[in-house]
Design a protein around this motif. Sequence first.
Motif, PDB file in Angstrom:
ATOM      1  N   ARG A  57     -38.359  44.578 -10.849  1.00  0.00           N
ATOM      2  CA  ARG A  57     -37.023  44.215 -11.306  1.00  0.00           C
ATOM      3  C   ARG A  57     -36.905  44.227 -12.819  1.00  0.00           C
ATOM      4  NH1 ARG A  57     -33.932  38.609  -9.463  1.00  0.00           N
ATOM      5  NH2 ARG A  57     -31.933  39.009 -10.527  1.00  0.00           N
ATOM      6  N   PHE A  58     -37.889  43.686 -13.526  1.00  0.00           N
ATOM      7  CA  PHE A  58     -37.751  43.506 -14.971  1.00  0.00           C
ATOM      8  C   PHE A  58     -38.018  44.794 -15.745  1.00  0.00           C
ATOM      9  CE2 PHE A  58     -39.552  39.136 -13.741  1.00  0.00           C
ATOM     10  CZ  PHE A  58     -38.329  38.738 -13.238  1.00  0.00           C
ATOM     11  N   THR A  59     -38.943  45.624 -15.249  1.00  0.00           N
ATOM     12  CA  THR A  59     -39.227  46.889 -15.933  1.00  0.00           C
ATOM     13  C   THR A  59     -38.331  48.017 -15.441  1.00  0.00           C
ATOM     14  OG1 THR A  59     -40.964  47.411 -14.330  1.00  0.00           O
ATOM     15  CG2 THR A  59     -41.614  46.235 -16.339  1.00  0.00           C
ATOM     16  N   ARG A  60     -37.572  47.771 -14.364  1.00  0.00           N
ATOM     17  CA  ARG A  60     -36.586  48.712 -13.823  1.00  0.00           C
ATOM     18  C   ARG A  60     -37.238  50.046 -13.439  1.00  0.00           C
ATOM     19  NH1 ARG A  60     -35.357  46.095 -17.882  1.00  0.00           N
ATOM     20  NH2 ARG A  60     -35.532  47.760 -19.401  1.00  0.00           N
ATOM     21  N   GLU A  61     -38.364  49.920 -12.735  1.00  0.00           N
ATOM     22  CA  GLU A  61     -39.104  51.092 -12.285  1.00  0.00           C
ATOM     23  C   GLU A  61     -39.690  50.823 -10.906  1.00  0.00           C
ATOM     24  OE1 GLU A  61     -42.332  51.578 -15.038  1.00  0.00           O
ATOM     25  OE2 GLU A  61     -43.436  49.871 -14.212  1.00  0.00           O
ATOM     26  N   VAL A  62     -40.161  51.891 -10.262  1.00  0.00           N
ATOM     27  CA  VAL A  62     -40.864  51.775  -8.992  1.00  0.00           C
ATOM     28  C   VAL A  62     -42.326  52.138  -9.227  1.00  0.00           C
ATOM     29  CG1 VAL A  62     -41.098  52.695  -6.654  1.00  0.00           C
ATOM     30  CG2 VAL A  62     -38.818  52.266  -7.609  1.00  0.00           C
ATOM     31  N   ALA A  63     -43.209  51.221  -8.862  1.00  0.00           N
ATOM     32  CA  ALA A  63     -44.646  51.488  -8.948  1.00  0.00           C
ATOM     33  C   ALA A  63     -45.115  52.077  -7.632  1.00  0.00           C
ATOM     34  CB  ALA A  63     -45.411  50.208  -9.259  1.00  0.00           C
ATOM     35  N   VAL A  64     -45.884  53.159  -7.703  1.00  0.00           N
ATOM     36  CA  VAL A  64     -46.422  53.828  -6.521  1.00  0.00           C
ATOM     37  C   VAL A  64     -47.877  53.404  -6.371  1.00  0.00           C
ATOM     38  CG1 VAL A  64     -46.836  56.046  -5.400  1.00  0.00           C
ATOM     39  CG2 VAL A  64     -44.876  55.778  -6.943  1.00  0.00           C
ATOM     40  N   VAL A  65     -48.195  52.726  -5.267  1.00  0.00           N
ATOM     41  CA  VAL A  65     -49.524  52.148  -5.067  1.00  0.00           C
ATOM     42  C   VAL A  65     -50.213  52.832  -3.889  1.00  0.00           C
ATOM     43  CG1 VAL A  65     -50.835  50.016  -4.716  1.00  0.00           C
ATOM     44  CG2 VAL A  65     -48.613  49.941  -5.876  1.00  0.00           C
ATOM     45  N   ASP A  66     -51.431  53.312  -4.131  1.00  0.00           N
ATOM     46  CA  ASP A  66     -52.243  53.926  -3.084  1.00  0.00           C
ATOM     47  C   ASP A  66     -52.919  52.804  -2.287  1.00  0.00           C
ATOM     48  OD1 ASP A  66     -54.059  55.229  -1.494  1.00  0.00           O
ATOM     49  OD2 ASP A  66     -54.996  56.399  -3.091  1.00  0.00           O
ATOM     50  N   VAL A  67     -52.511  52.650  -1.010  1.00  0.00           N
ATOM     51  CA  VAL A  67     -53.088  51.601  -0.166  1.00  0.00           C
ATOM     52  C   VAL A  67     -53.705  52.203   1.098  1.00  0.00           C
ATOM     53  CG1 VAL A  67     -51.552  49.778  -1.004  1.00  0.00           C
ATOM     54  CG2 VAL A  67     -50.816  51.202   0.920  1.00  0.00           C
ATOM     55  N   ARG A  68     -54.073  53.458   1.038  1.00  0.00           N
ATOM     56  CA  ARG A  68     -54.519  54.131   2.267  1.00  0.00           C
ATOM     57  C   ARG A  68     -55.792  53.504   2.843  1.00  0.00           C
ATOM     58  NH1 ARG A  68     -55.182  60.052   0.209  1.00  0.00           N
ATOM     59  NH2 ARG A  68     -53.539  59.312  -1.182  1.00  0.00           N
ATOM     60  N   ASP A  69     -56.629  52.935   1.977  1.00  0.00           N
ATOM     61  CA  ASP A  69     -57.870  52.334   2.464  1.00  0.00           C
ATOM     62  C   ASP A  69     -57.887  50.826   2.264  1.00  0.00           C
ATOM     63  OD1 ASP A  69     -59.009  54.763   3.306  1.00  0.00           O
ATOM     64  OD2 ASP A  69     -59.660  55.218   1.253  1.00  0.00           O
ATOM     65  N   ALA A  70     -56.705  50.218   2.199  1.00  0.00           N
ATOM     66  CA  ALA A  70     -56.647  48.770   1.978  1.00  0.00           C
ATOM     67  C   ALA A  70     -57.314  48.009   3.110  1.00  0.00           C
ATOM     68  CB  ALA A  70     -55.194  48.326   1.826  1.00  0.00           C
ATOM     69  N   ARG A  71     -57.193  48.483   4.346  1.00  0.00           N
ATOM     70  CA  ARG A  71     -57.818  47.809   5.481  1.00  0.00           C
ATOM     71  C   ARG A  71     -59.346  47.854   5.373  1.00  0.00           C
ATOM     72  NH1 ARG A  71     -57.619  43.838   8.728  1.00  0.00           N
ATOM     73  NH2 ARG A  71     -55.491  44.276   9.382  1.00  0.00           N
ATOM     74  N   LYS A  72     -59.871  48.892   4.726  1.00  0.00           N
ATOM     75  CA  LYS A  72     -61.323  49.028   4.564  1.00  0.00           C
ATOM     76  C   LYS A  72     -61.855  48.259   3.358  1.00  0.00           C
ATOM     77  CE  LYS A  72     -61.254  53.658   6.613  1.00  0.00           C
ATOM     78  NZ  LYS A  72     -61.548  55.106   6.400  1.00  0.00           N
ATOM     79  N   GLY A  73     -60.942  47.612   2.634  1.00  0.00           N
ATOM     80  CA  GLY A  73     -61.384  46.821   1.499  1.00  0.00           C
ATOM     81  C   GLY A  73     -61.245  47.499   0.153  1.00  0.00           C
ATOM     82  N   ARG A  74     -60.773  48.738   0.142  1.00  0.00           N
ATOM     83  CA  ARG A  74     -60.599  49.429  -1.131  1.00  0.00           C
ATOM     84  C   ARG A  74     -59.391  48.865  -1.863  1.00  0.00           C
ATOM     85  NH1 ARG A  74     -58.976  55.813  -1.945  1.00  0.00           N
ATOM     86  NH2 ARG A  74     -58.741  55.731  -4.219  1.00  0.00           N
ATOM     87  N   GLN A  75     -59.555  48.585  -3.161  1.00  0.00           N
ATOM     88  CA  GLN A  75     -58.493  47.993  -3.962  1.00  0.00           C
ATOM     89  C   GLN A  75     -57.324  48.961  -4.114  1.00  0.00           C
ATOM     90  OE1 GLN A  75     -58.406  44.869  -5.153  1.00  0.00           O
ATOM     91  NE2 GLN A  75     -56.428  45.110  -6.138  1.00  0.00           N
ATOM     92  N   GLY A  76     -56.115  48.454  -3.899  1.00  0.00           N
ATOM     93  CA  GLY A  76     -54.932  49.271  -4.125  1.00  0.00           C
ATOM     94  C   GLY A  76     -54.804  49.634  -5.596  1.00  0.00           C
ATOM     95  N   VAL A  77     -54.361  50.857  -5.862  1.00  0.00           N
ATOM     96  CA  VAL A  77     -54.290  51.369  -7.232  1.00  0.00           C
ATOM     97  C   VAL A  77     -52.893  51.917  -7.501  1.00  0.00           C
ATOM     98  CG1 VAL A  77     -55.209  53.047  -8.877  1.00  0.00           C
ATOM     99  CG2 VAL A  77     -56.736  51.966  -7.214  1.00  0.00           C
ATOM    100  N   VAL A  78     -52.317  51.527  -8.651  1.00  0.00           N
ATOM    101  CA  VAL A  78     -51.040  52.086  -9.077  1.00  0.00           C
ATOM    102  C   VAL A  78     -51.298  53.488  -9.600  1.00  0.00           C
ATOM    103  CG1 VAL A  78     -49.072  51.860 -10.635  1.00  0.00           C
ATOM    104  CG2 VAL A  78     -50.117  49.812  -9.631  1.00  0.00           C
TER     105      VAL A  78
END
Length: 766
Positions: free
Chosen positions: A480-501
């Motif tokens: 909201r404050f930066t007025r942008e959309v961040a794209v986060v890679d969460v494909r391996d979030a279930r496996k414990g891999r950290q999500g990355v912008v």
Amino acid sequence: MLAVGVALWSAAGFVGYRLSTRGERTSAPPGSSAPPSSGTAPRLDSVGPRLTSNETSQPLSIQGARLVAGLRLSLGPPLSRELPLTVVDSAHAFARLPAGLALPEDLPQVVVEVRLVADGGAPVEGSAPLTLVNDSAFPDLMGMVASPDGRTLFVVSPPTDTVYSLDVGSGRVERLAVGDGPSALATWKDARGRSFLGVVHRFQPELRVFALDSESEPRVLPAPLGASGLEVDGARGVAFIAEQVRDTVRAVSLEDGRERWAAPVDPNPRALARWKDLLAVGSLQTGQLELLRQEDGARAFTVVPGPGVAIVGGNTERFRAQVMGGKAPRALVASQKLGRLFMASLGPNVGPNPQRMEVSNNSGVAVIDPARGDYVRHRGFGAGVTEGLALDEATELLYAADVGIGWVRVIDARALVSSDDTVARGAVLQKVSLTPPQDMPRIRPAGDFSTKGRAGEELHSGPRSLVLSPDGATLYVLNRFTREVAVVDVRDARKGRQGVVTRRLPVVVTRAQAKRRLGQVLYYADLGRTGITCDGCHIEGHTGGVFYEKTRPNRIYRSPTVLGSRDTPPFFTPASQHNLAETASFVGGRNRFHNPDPSPSEVEALTLYTSLMVTPPNPYRGEDGAPLESVTLPDGHVGRPARGRALFEGRGGCLACHPAPLYTLDQDARTRGQYLDVGTPVALPLRVEQQDLVVGAAPPSLVGTWDMWPLLTSATAGYAVKDGRLVVDTRFPLRTVLETAGPAHGDARAFSSEERDDVLAFLLTL
């Protein structure tokens, strides 16, 4: 835990220690800024409200003397225009400020001198200031949805009347043609597989339906005024619309716009979610969740936490036995697979307790069993404010956006719904930090973040809405404050891999009104990681239910609105702050537990932001700005505002404490700060031995009362107590106030039932 003051200020006039006598009260001057005149010509005394916005068309009330037909309202520079005036009698006239009053984009507000002009252009005696807030040049990204194929994101900015179309592949941004005050979005596929976008509006009673497979103009269907939430069943061709004027949910046919049913719900509904044949509706003001039958709107369950509810994590876990209700549902998402609803909120509302634990915000996610109407548990995070939710049914991962800290929490949804509290405690798998762009101004020097337990610089991002790609591999975060959309890679979030912008997609590029933007960050941010923010108790500047609070006197209070309050000091409880700057400094420091105290520049920015929060335009006024001839009250009765005004100003004697234009003594330096005992209830009857029953309250402003719930400092007009918790006693608290008022409070019981309806109709038009 430290005693934390959270009510930012009290436009409603909280309890103080000074009591005025009835004689002093009734002799108070009416608050007019104009000196008496012995002339025979018309005179302008005041204009109300004194603070308004260019976001949409706004009704104005004019008070004066010897007003006659043919007068016009003159607005000085930089507007420099005249408006037609509707004169209803010698002392009252009305006008409507038009929409589209453009100001330079970097100018947050202007003060305009208002005068009356007679035929021939001759000025009339008297003038008044009117402050116009430049909301139409302050983009504010409030919601986001994705097209069914995931290729396009749609982002809404209500104050600028804009819906942005964002192509996630190219980053290209386009604007869609929408109406006045777009407020909620939804996308769906119909029974034939075609994709659509729906947009409802706050100030325009319509639903616009865009066919996403064509470039044709949108279909326009009728919708209720004041729309705040939208949920669509595409297969059945039904749109469910929540609205905040009458506080209802409407089911509307997408084929012909016909209303299938309308159901009254708790005040200020917003969050909606569908689960099987039920529709979940969250009330921002009661903190309750209502489950309606989608077929006919019949209420199946009302869900609210009570004493003994399970709280896992956060600083209220040890107070589960004292829970007296819920707090505002900020987002809802349904899991058909797990058979549960997930609700973002500040947690169960802790009431009076022997430890004198005060306001108890515990941001987190609640688990609801919709089949049984049970509030299962609240998983509290303690710090921050959970705002947006997204669920991946395939991986059973729940994503929660924290607007106060700047994180997205990744949660094991199956662990969250487990019957074992220990398993639910470990449900949070990771936190994704959303660092703002380097060139974005900060509220404090870099060295003041991520130290001494404070939040990091990511609090400047303000994640609000979340959307998952169809394959669940990508999470889109609307900041909201930066007025942008961040794209986060969460494909391996279930496996414990950290999500990355991986990418940032700008939606709006502007640095206009930079100090106001910093004030916005401060209003929502939780720098001290206490879980206490301005927005936590005053959602979007409005009310936020009730809290057990304040060291002295310590009792249950209603959380007042901030909208329009800048003109009605003193603030806080007891009323000790003489202006908004004092309040921002005092409350800002307490909210953070003084870690650290606000700097002068922070105080300046927060003061600016809060001073520009305006009362919404009154929906009970006509096209010329004047009250309607008759008004249908929320309980179905009908009243006549003109007759109600005569009773209010005459036999009722109400002007002694509620003079125009803001209908409070606190609008005028000569009369503010009077604390009166008018016989209204002192406190809600819940563990009264743990409450300080100090009498006396300031006369609140009545402007915008149509949108207030509950009423009275004690919240007894709206709430009642049953089985150790709060319950909704009435959805029309104005009638409760009027019909229980004794001789010291106008004695409206002496009016006939028809006269009371007329007075209520008048109050709704303020």
